[in-house]
Design an enzyme around this catalytic site. Structure first.
Site, short mmCIF file in Angstrom:
data_model
loop_
_atom_site.label_atom_id
_atom_site.label_comp_id
_atom_site.label_asym_id
_atom_site.label_seq_id
_atom_site.Cartn_x
_atom_site.Cartn_y
_atom_site.Cartn_z
N HIS A 41 0.83 -1.20 0.00
CA HIS A 41 0.00 0.00 0.00
C HIS A 41 0.87 1.25 0.00
O HIS A 41 0.70 2.16 -0.82
CB HIS A 41 -0.92 -0.04 1.23
CG HIS A 41 -1.81 1.14 1.34
ND1 HIS A 41 -1.50 2.24 2.10
CD2 HIS A 41 -3.00 1.41 0.76
CE1 HIS A 41 -2.47 3.13 1.98
NE2 HIS A 41 -3.40 2.65 1.19
N CYS A 55 -0.32 34.80 2.12
CA CYS A 55 0.65 33.73 2.39
C CYS A 55 0.02 32.45 2.90
O CYS A 55 0.72 31.57 3.37
CB CYS A 55 1.73 34.23 3.34
SG CYS A 55 1.07 34.80 4.90
C1 PEP Z 1 -2.37 31.89 7.62
O1 PEP Z 1 -3.05 31.88 8.63
O2 PEP Z 1 -2.84 31.89 6.48
C2 PEP Z 1 -0.89 31.85 7.73
C3 PEP Z 1 -0.14 32.00 6.67
O3 PEP Z 1 -0.35 31.58 8.92
P1 PEP Z 1 -0.33 30.17 9.63
O4 PEP Z 1 -0.76 29.15 8.65
O5 PEP Z 1 1.05 29.98 10.09
O6 PEP Z 1 -1.29 30.34 10.73
#
Ligand code: PEP
Ligand code: MG
Length: 884
Positions: free
Chosen positions: A458, A833
C-alpha cells in the site's frame, strides 16, 4: 434512421459531431476528411444505439434496409463483397460520446463463414492465415454473443494441437486449423444452444445488437459512474471494412507515436511487426521493428517507402490536431491503413518538450502550450533529491519504492502526522505498514517509511501515485507504535527527531540533509518563461531555513513572503530552551532561557538573509499557542521539570494552566507580545543583529517583520512602538535602515474590516488566508478535515476552503480589506501567504488586481507561477461572480 458514411476522403460526419456519432465515429469521419487512409465504413449514431438498447428487435428490423444500402456502398467502394469473393469482412465497434477505452464491445471479421473463409484464403493465397482469422472470429463471436467461456476454446485448441503432435511453439497446420473450425462450431452450438449463423447479414445484426448492449455492461457502467455529465443512454456503432496484417510478408501491424514517446523529441517512434495483427504489437509477442529513424535495422531501412508514408501520416495528423498522437495502423499487402489515432498520454517532461518544439515549429502559439500543461502535475518533475557529496552515512536501507528525498520530523501515527502538517511542519510518517485509513496523513507527510511491505505494498503504490518519496520493507528497523519509537540498530528515535529519507536509493539518514531540486529540462524553463511573461502577480516562497529559501529562489521565488519563526524553535538545541521559556516561574528565568535561544535565531536569520541576498524576506514573529511547544506525555514533562529544578507537580500545573479550550482563538500571535513581550524582543534583536551580520558579509538585506493575528489597529500600534523603540536602543550599525519595516497579518475578520486603519500604522499587509478562512467560516482548520468530506459528498461545498479560496465569503472580505487598505495608502504592498495562494483556481482570481504577491511553499512556487500565467489564457475564475 440516418447512418453516416465515411471513406475515400469523404465523410458524412465530422469531428465536431461527437454527441451525434460518438467519439470514435466522429474521429473516423474527421480522419477520413483529412485524407488519412482510413478503411471505409459507416457509423450508426448514438440515437440508433439508444433505440437498439430500448427496443432491440423492432429497431434492428427497421434498420435492415439502411444497413443493406450502406453495405452496398461499402462493397462498391472497397471492391469486395459481403458474403462472397473477394470477401468484404467488417468490424463492429462501439463508441460512446465520452471515450471509455476498452469498456465497449468490439467484434472483428464479421461476415466469415466456410465459403468466405475459403474465398479469403484464395484471394490472399494464404489459406492458413484465413483459417486463423476464422477461428479467431469464432472465439470472439462465441464469447460475445454465445456467452461461451474462452476456457473451452482453449481446451479444444490444446487437444487439437496434441493430437496433431504439435509442440509448444510449432506453428499450427492447415489440417489442425480445419479440425479446430469444426470443433469450435460444435462448441458454440452446444454452449450457446444456437450455431454461429453462416448468413453474413444475420451475423452483422447479431453483432450490432451485442455491441449496442455492451453499453450497459459492468465496465461501461463503472466508467459512467466516474464521469460527470449526462448519460446519453447509448453509444454510437461503427461498421468498418476489415484490413489484414497477417495475409503475407508485405502485411503487418504497428503502433506509431508522432514524436519520440519517451522524450517528445522530433521524429516518429513506435513498433512494427510483419505478418501480425494489432494485438500482437500491443502484447509485444515478438520482437518488433523500430520506427525510429536512427534505429539500426529499423523500418526506415527495411521498408523506406512504408516509412515515408508513415512520416507523411504523422505530419498530416499533427498538422491537423496540433498534438502528439499515437496511431494504430495496419499494412495489408503493402497498403497502409489507419485504424485509430488519439492524443498520446505522456508524462509531463514529454509534454513540455513537445509544446516547446511545436511552438518553434509554428504549430501552436506559446499560449496554447500554457493551456496544455496541468500545473499540479509539476510535482512529478520537482522531486527533490539529496544534494551530492553530503557525506552522511545511511543508518539503514530498505526498498527504494518512490523516488525523491525528504526530510522532516519522525511521527508514528496518522493523527500526529496530520497535526504536525497542519502546523506547516515537515514530517516523515513512520509505520509498520500503511492502510487506506492513512491516506490523508500520507498526503500531508513529506515522506513515508514502513518496516514491512514490498514494491506493491500500500505504502509503495500510494506514494508513487502521490509523487512522494518512500522507503518500504526496512528489515533492520523496528517501530513501536505504542511507545512512539523507531529503533535502527542500537539507535532509538522518538517523535520529533529529524530524519532524511532517499526514496531513490532506499536509504534512511539521521538529521536534516540538504535537498536540491532535480535538473529541470530546458523546455520547462521555456514554458515557465511564457507563464512569467504573462502573469501579473509576484510569487514568493514560504521558508523557515536557508535551505528552503534557496530552494524557493531556485524555483523562481522573488522573495520569502513568510518565515514561520516558530519552526526554528523545534530544531535541536532550541526546543528545551523554548520549553523553559514557557515554564519559567519568573521573568528572569524566562529571559535566561530566551538568551540561550537568541544566538540560534540570529544565526538562522543571518543564513536566510544571505540566501535571499537582494530579495525581500518577511519574518513573522512567534505565532502559535505556547502549549504546542510542550510535550504531550507526562514523563517528558517531568524530565523537563527535573532539568529546570521544578517539581513534577508544578510543571504539570503550569502546563495545565497553559492549555486552552480554543487555542487557535487564544493566547497566540501578537497577543503573546502583549502579555509576554520578552519573546518578540528577543526575536527582534536576533533579526537586527542578523541583518547587520549579513550586511557585513556583503549581502543586500531586505528584511521586514510581520506581526501575526492582529485584530485591532491599536494592538498593532502598541507592538510596533515597542519594537521601534527597541530598534533605536539597539543602535543599529551604519547602513541599516532608519526604521524597521513592520507589517501586519490580516487573518481575522475584524482585521479585514479595519484594514484601512491598520494600513495607517503598518508598512505592508499580508493576508493569512488559513486563519482568515477559519475565522470567516467559523470552521476549525484543525478539525474540519473530519467532517468536510461529508459536505463535499453532499455537494454542499465544491472545494475544501482550506485548499481553494472561498471567493464568495473569504474572497469578498479579502477584497474589502484590500480596498480599505488602499483607500488609506494607495501604494501599500499586500501579499497573501496562506496555503490557498498557490491553488490553481485561486491564483487566477488573486492576480486580478487583488493582491501584489502570493507566498507559498517552495515546491509550489513553480505551480503558482505556471497557474498565474495560465489564468491569463484560460477561463479560470477571474472574478468572484464567475464562480458558482
Ligand atoms: C495563515 O493563517 O494563512 C498563515 C499564513 O499563517 P499560519 O498558517 O502559520 O497560521
Ligand atoms: Mg495564521
Amino acid at each position: 434512421m440516418r447512418l453516416y458514411y465515411f471513406g475515400d476522403g469523404k465523410a458524412e460526419g465530422s469531428g465536431t459531431l461527437r454527441e451525434t456519432l460518438g467519439s470514435k465515429g466522429a474521429d473516423l469521419a474527421e480522419l477520413t476528411r483529412l485524407g488519412a487512409p482510413v478503411p471505409p465504413g459507416f457509423t450508426l449514431p448514438v440515437e440508433v444505439g439508444r433505440a437498439l438498447l430500448d427496443n432491440p428487435e423492432q429497431t434492428i428490423k427497421a434498420l435492415r434496409p439502411e444497413l443493406r444500402r450502406y453495405l452496398a456502398r461499402l462493397e462498391e467502394h472497397s471492391e469486395r463483397t459481403f458474403g462472397s469473393t473477394p470477401p468484404l469482412l467488417v468490424s463492429v465497434r462501439g463508441g460512446a460520446t465520452t471515450p471509455m477505452p476498452g469498456a465497449l464491445a468490439t467484434l472483428l471479421n464479421v461476415g466469415l463463414n466456410p465459403q468466405t473463409c475459403k474465398a479469403l484464403g484464395d484471394w490472399s493465397q494464404n489459406p492458413r492465415a484465413a483459417l486463423r482469422i476464422y477461428t479467431r472470429y469464432q472465439r470472439e463471436y462465441g464469447a460475445l454473443i454465445g456467452g461461451v467461456d474462452d476456457f473451452y476454446f482453449e481446451e479444444e485448441l490444446d487437444d487439437v494441437r496434441r493430437k496433431a503432435g504439435l509442440r509448444f511453439d510449432d506453428p499450427i497446420t492447415i489440417d489442425a486449423l480445419q479440425e479446430l473450425v469444426q470443433r469450435y462450431e460444435e462448441l458454440i452450438e452446444t454452449w450457446a444452444h444456437r450455431p454461429l449463423p453462416h448468413d453474413p447479414h444475420e451475423q452483422l445484426e447479431a453483432a450490432i445488437l451485442a455491441v449496442a448492449a455492451s453499453y450497459n455492461n459492468e465496465r461501461a457502467r463503472h466508467f459512467r459512474d466516474l464521469q460527470s455529465g449526462e448519460d446519453p443512454g447509448g453509444c454510437g456503432l461503427n461498421v468498418q471494412m476489415m484490413v489484414f496484417g497477417t495475409l503475407d510478408a508485405e502485411s503487418g501491424a504497428g503502433v506509431m507515436w508522432t514524436r519520440h514517446r519517451n522524450t517528445g523529441y522530433a521524429g516518429i517512434d513506435g513498433d512494427f511487426l510483419f505478418e501480425a495483427q494489432g494485438e500482437d504489437v500491443l502484447h509485444g509477442l515478438r520482437e518488433a521493428i523500430s520506427l525510429r529513424e536512427d534505429a539500426p535495422a529499423g523500418l526506415a531501412t527495411e521498408k523506406p517507402q512504408l516509412h515515408r508514408s508513415l512520416r507523411r501520416l504523422a505530419n498530416l495528423v499533427e498538422g491537423h490536431y496540433r498534438r502528439m498522437h499515437r496511431i494504430e495502423f495496419t499494412v495489408e499487402r503493402g497498403e497502409l491503413f489507419v485504424l485509430q489515432t488519439r492524443p498520446s498520454r505522456a508524462p509531463l517532461e514529454v509534454t513540455l518538450q513537445v509544446c516547446a518544439d511545436m511552438v518553434d515549429e509554428g504549430l501552436i502559439a506559446d499560449e496554447d502550450a500554457l493551456r496544455r500543461i496541468d500545473a499540479e502535475e509539476m510535482h512529478s518533475l520537482l522531486h527533490p533529491r539529496l544534494a551530492p557529496n553530503h557525506g552522511a552515512a545511511a543508518l539503514t536501507r530498505g526498498l527504494a519504492t518512490s523516488p525523491g528525498a525528504a526530510t522532516g520530523f519522525a511521527v508514528f501515527s496518522a493523527q500526529e502526522a496530520e497535526r504536525f502538517a497542519e502546523l506547516n511542519m515537515n514530517v516523515i510518517l513512520v509505520k509498520n505498514e500503511t492502510t487506506p485509513d492513512d491516506i490523508r496523513a500520507m498526503r500531508s507527510a513529506r515522506g513515508i517509511v514502513t518496516t514491512r511491505g514490498g514494491m506493491t505494498s500500500h505504502a509503495a503504490v500510494v506514494t508513487r501515485q502521490m509523487g512522494k518519496p518512500s522507503v518500504v520493507g526496512c528489515a533492520r528497523v523496528r517501530v513501536d507504535a505504542r511507545k512512539q519509537t523507531l529503533q535502527i540498530g542500537e539507535k532509538i528515535f522518538r517523535q520529533g527527531d529529524v530524519l532524511t529519507i532517499d526514496g531513490s536509493s532506499g536509504e534512511i539518514f539521521e538529521g536534516e540533509l540538504a535537498l536540491m531540486p532535480p535538473d529541470l529540462p530546458e523546455s520547462w524553463h521555456r514554458v515557465m518563461g511564457w507563464a512569467d511573461q504573462r502573469r501579473t502577480i509576484e510569487i514568493r516562497g514560504n521558508a523557515d531555513s536557508a535551505g528552503d529559501a534557496a530552494l524557493a529562489r531556485r524555483l523562481g521565488a522573488t522573495g520569502i513572503g513568510l518565515v514561520r519563526t516558530e519552526h526554528m524553535f523545534f530544531r535541536p538545541g532550541r526546543i528545551n530552551a523554548m520549553r523553559e521559556v514557557i515554564l519559567a516561574q519568573n521573568p528572569q528565568q524566562r529571559k535566561d532561557a530566551l538568551a540561550r535561544i537568541e544566538p540560534h535565531q540570529t544565526q538562522d536569520f543571518e543564513e536566510l538573509l544571505i540566501a535571499m541576498d537582494g530579495l525581500p524576506v518577511t519574518i513573522r514573529l512567534l505565532d502559535p499557542p505556547l502549549h504546542e511547544f510542550l510535550p504531550r506525555r507526562s514523563e517528558d514533562l517531568e524530565a523537563i521539570g527535573d532539568q529546570m529544578g521544578i517539581a513534577a507537580r508544578d510543571v504539570k500545573r503550569i502546563a495545565n494552566n497553559l492549555r486552552e479550550s480554543n487555542p487557535m482563538l487564544g493566547h497566540r500571535g501578537c497577543r503573546l507580545a502583549i502579555s509576554w513581550p520578552e519573546i518578540y524582543d528577543m526575536q527582534t534583536r536576533a533579526i537586527v543583529r542578523a541583518m547587520e551580520r549579513a550586511q557585513r558579509k556583503g549581502a543586500t538585506v531586505r528584511a521586514e517583520l510581520l506581526i501575526p493575528l492582529v485584530s485591532d489597529p491599536a494592538e498593532f500600534r502598541y507592538v510596533r512602538q515597542r519594537l521601534d523603540t527597541l530598534y533605536q536602543e539597539l543602535e543599529p550599525a551604519p547602513g541599516m535602515p532608519e526604521r524597521l519595516r513592520i507589517g501586519s497579518m490580516i487573518e481575522v475578520a475584524r482585521a479585514c474590516l479595519l484594514a484601512g486603519e491598520i494600513a495607517r500604522e503598518a508598512d505592508f499587509l499580508s493576508i493569512g488566508s488559513n486563519d482568515l478562512t477559519q475565522s470567516v467560516y467559523g470552521l476549525s482548520r484543525d478539525d474540519a478535515s473530519t467532517f468536510l468530506p461529508a459536505y463535499l459528498d453532499a455537494g454542499l461545498m465544491k472545494d475544501n476552503p482550506f485548499h481553494s479560496l472561498d471567493l464568495h465569503g473569504v474572497g469578498a472580505l479579502i477584497e474589502l480589506a484590500c480596498e480599505r487598505a488602499r483607500a488609506t495608502r494607495a501604494d501599500i504592498s499586500i501579499g497573501l501567504c496562506g496555503e490557498q495562494g498557490s491553488n490553481v483556481d485561486s491564483v487566477g482570481w488573486l492576480q486580478n488586481g487583488v493582491v501584489d504577491y502570493i507566498s507559498c511553499s517552495p515546491y509550489r512556487v513553480p505551480i503558482a507561477r505556471l497557474a498565474a500565467g495560465q489564468a491569463t489564457v484560460l477561463q479560470r475564475p477571474r472574478s468572484r461572480d464567475s464562480r458558482e
